[in-house]
Scaffold this active site. Structure first.
Site, PDB file in Angstrom:
ATOM      1  N   ASP A  45      28.563  14.361 -18.181  1.00 22.04           N
ATOM      2  CA  ASP A  45      27.850  13.373 -18.992  1.00 22.04           C
ATOM      3  C   ASP A  45      27.533  12.116 -18.175  1.00 22.04           C
ATOM      4  O   ASP A  45      28.166  11.846 -17.164  1.00 22.04           O
ATOM      5  CB  ASP A  45      28.731  12.925 -20.166  1.00 22.04           C
ATOM      6  CG  ASP A  45      28.885  13.990 -21.231  1.00 22.04           C
ATOM      7  OD1 ASP A  45      28.451  15.128 -21.013  1.00 22.04           O
ATOM      8  OD2 ASP A  45      29.464  13.657 -22.282  1.00 22.04           O
ATOM      9  N   ASP A  46      26.600  11.361 -18.705  1.00 22.30           N
ATOM     10  CA  ASP A  46      26.310   9.971 -18.289  1.00 22.30           C
ATOM     11  C   ASP A  46      25.481   9.844 -17.004  1.00 22.30           C
ATOM     12  O   ASP A  46      25.181   8.734 -16.581  1.00 22.30           O
ATOM     13  CB  ASP A  46      27.577   9.117 -18.144  1.00 22.30           C
ATOM     14  CG  ASP A  46      28.325   8.947 -19.452  1.00 22.30           C
ATOM     15  OD1 ASP A  46      27.896   9.522 -20.474  1.00 22.30           O
ATOM     16  OD2 ASP A  46      29.350   8.244 -19.459  1.00 22.30           O
ATOM     17  N   HIS A  96      21.858  13.212 -23.709  1.00 24.33           N
ATOM     18  CA  HIS A  96      23.031  12.361 -24.023  1.00 24.33           C
ATOM     19  C   HIS A  96      22.546  11.013 -24.570  1.00 24.33           C
ATOM     20  O   HIS A  96      23.188   9.989 -24.349  1.00 24.33           O
ATOM     21  CB  HIS A  96      23.874  12.195 -22.759  1.00 24.33           C
ATOM     22  CG  HIS A  96      25.285  11.739 -23.002  1.00 24.33           C
ATOM     23  ND1 HIS A  96      26.128  12.298 -23.935  1.00 24.33           N
ATOM     24  CD2 HIS A  96      26.022  10.776 -22.397  1.00 24.33           C
ATOM     25  CE1 HIS A  96      27.300  11.692 -23.892  1.00 24.33           C
ATOM     26  NE2 HIS A  96      27.266  10.759 -22.979  1.00 24.33           N
ATOM     27  N   HIS A 100      22.862   5.833 -24.193  1.00 22.19           N
ATOM     28  CA  HIS A 100      24.272   6.060 -24.529  1.00 22.19           C
ATOM     29  C   HIS A 100      24.624   5.413 -25.866  1.00 22.19           C
ATOM     30  O   HIS A 100      25.698   4.831 -26.058  1.00 22.19           O
ATOM     31  CB  HIS A 100      25.208   5.572 -23.417  1.00 22.19           C
ATOM     32  CG  HIS A 100      26.480   6.357 -23.366  1.00 22.19           C
ATOM     33  ND1 HIS A 100      27.639   5.946 -23.984  1.00 22.19           N
ATOM     34  CD2 HIS A 100      26.769   7.549 -22.796  1.00 22.19           C
ATOM     35  CE1 HIS A 100      28.588   6.850 -23.766  1.00 22.19           C
ATOM     36  NE2 HIS A 100      28.081   7.843 -23.060  1.00 22.19           N
ATOM     37  N   TYR A 137      30.469   9.956 -27.269  1.00 22.57           N
ATOM     38  CA  TYR A 137      31.761   9.917 -27.970  1.00 22.57           C
ATOM     39  C   TYR A 137      31.964  11.159 -28.853  1.00 22.57           C
ATOM     40  O   TYR A 137      32.932  11.239 -29.601  1.00 22.57           O
ATOM     41  CB  TYR A 137      31.934   8.622 -28.790  1.00 22.57           C
ATOM     42  CG  TYR A 137      31.515   7.413 -27.989  1.00 22.57           C
ATOM     43  CD1 TYR A 137      32.340   6.900 -26.983  1.00 22.57           C
ATOM     44  CD2 TYR A 137      30.277   6.822 -28.187  1.00 22.57           C
ATOM     45  CE1 TYR A 137      31.931   5.833 -26.199  1.00 22.57           C
ATOM     46  CE2 TYR A 137      29.850   5.752 -27.401  1.00 22.57           C
ATOM     47  CZ  TYR A 137      30.687   5.265 -26.416  1.00 22.57           C
ATOM     48  OH  TYR A 137      30.276   4.214 -25.633  1.00 22.57           O
ATOM     49  N   HIS A 185      32.341  13.435 -15.953  1.00 19.74           N
ATOM     50  CA  HIS A 185      31.245  12.478 -15.799  1.00 19.74           C
ATOM     51  C   HIS A 185      30.851  12.442 -14.322  1.00 19.74           C
ATOM     52  O   HIS A 185      31.701  12.105 -13.484  1.00 19.74           O
ATOM     53  CB  HIS A 185      31.692  11.087 -16.284  1.00 19.74           C
ATOM     54  CG  HIS A 185      32.082  11.070 -17.729  1.00 19.74           C
ATOM     55  ND1 HIS A 185      33.323  11.500 -18.169  1.00 19.74           N
ATOM     56  CD2 HIS A 185      31.388  10.732 -18.838  1.00 19.74           C
ATOM     57  CE1 HIS A 185      33.365  11.404 -19.499  1.00 19.74           C
ATOM     58  NE2 HIS A 185      32.204  10.949 -19.933  1.00 19.74           N
TER      59      HIS A 185
HETATM   60 NI    NI Z   1      28.881   9.558 -22.388  1.00 18.14          NI
END
Ligand code: NI
Length: 234
Positions: A45-46, A96, A100, A137, A185
């Protein structure tokens, strides 16, 4: 290495064939899946983030491992080359949100816009397709509807907290089992190092690293829009 790559590509092609047909995987297709194989999905993610994501892609390519990347929309344009590379190398690309944004407890129109804006960036770069969603989350509002499957996880080494390669590696190896969806991540160098150590270790134990979509298919699960998947079994 080649021994491992060929069957996964074959399975990917079979999965694509089934998905293109828009039909559930036929019950008798189980014969195509090698019995007793151990499949697992790494998810990141991210990202994308230059300096870490590219190093991860190099490492995954060397190892013949596939992964799933849930991208932040506003980081796509500056890293278009990395995103294109992910797609070319057989990784699954997902959404995603644009910035965020939490999707629970916000106005439905804002949540929808955050998802849509990233879809549009991915469609512009890679073409139409289904970009599965990992809500930041792991939460969405009750009753919210989505046009794609949602992906959570069952192994969370909290890599953002410790940023310690050994701790993250150990937390994954202590909790992984066939069918696990692992959360990492790709914006932290320590998480990239841990991911590649985990691939090395688990490949020795007979695990294959596949995308979330492949993991579900290999477990005989037909993905449904709006359903939240935590493991390969559903
Ligand atoms: Ni995230």
């Amino acid at each position: 290495m080649a021994k491992k790559i060929v069957p996964v590509l074959m399975l990917t092609a079979l999965a694509a064939l089934c998905l293109a047909g828009g039909e559930a995987v036929p019950a008798d297709s189980g014969a195509e899946i090698p019995a007793g194989e151990k499949y697992v999905a790494l998810t990141f993610d991210d990202g994308p983030r230059r300096g870490t994501t590219d190093r991860l892609l190099d490492g995954l390519q060397e190892r013949g491992a596939k992964a799933t990347f849930f991208l932040i929309g506003q980081q796509i344009e500056d890293n278009a080359d990395l995103v294109t590379r992910m797609a070319e190398e057989g990784h699954q690309i997902g959404n995603h949100t644009w910035s965020h944004q939490r999707l629970d407890g916000v106005r439905p129109d804002l949540a929808a816009q955050e998802v849509r804006q990233t879809e549009e960036a991915l469609e512009a770069l890679l073409g139409g397709g289904e970009y599965w969603l990992r809500p930041p989350y792991g939460q969405v509002s009750e009753g919210a509807s989505f046009r794609v499957p949602l992906v959570k996880w069952c192994v969370d080494p909290r890599d953002w907290e410790s940023r310690n390669t050994e701790k993250v590696t150990r937390a994954i190896l202590d909790n992984v089992e066939p069918g696990s969806i692992i959360l990492l991540h790709d914006i932290y160098p320590t998480s990239v190092d841990a991911a590649l150590k985990v691939v090395d270790r688990l490949q020795e134990e007979g695990y294959w690293f596949v995308t979330v979509e492949e993991l579900l298919w290999l477990n005989g699960v037909t993905p449904e829009a709006g359903h939240m998947y935590r493991t390969g079994r559903g």
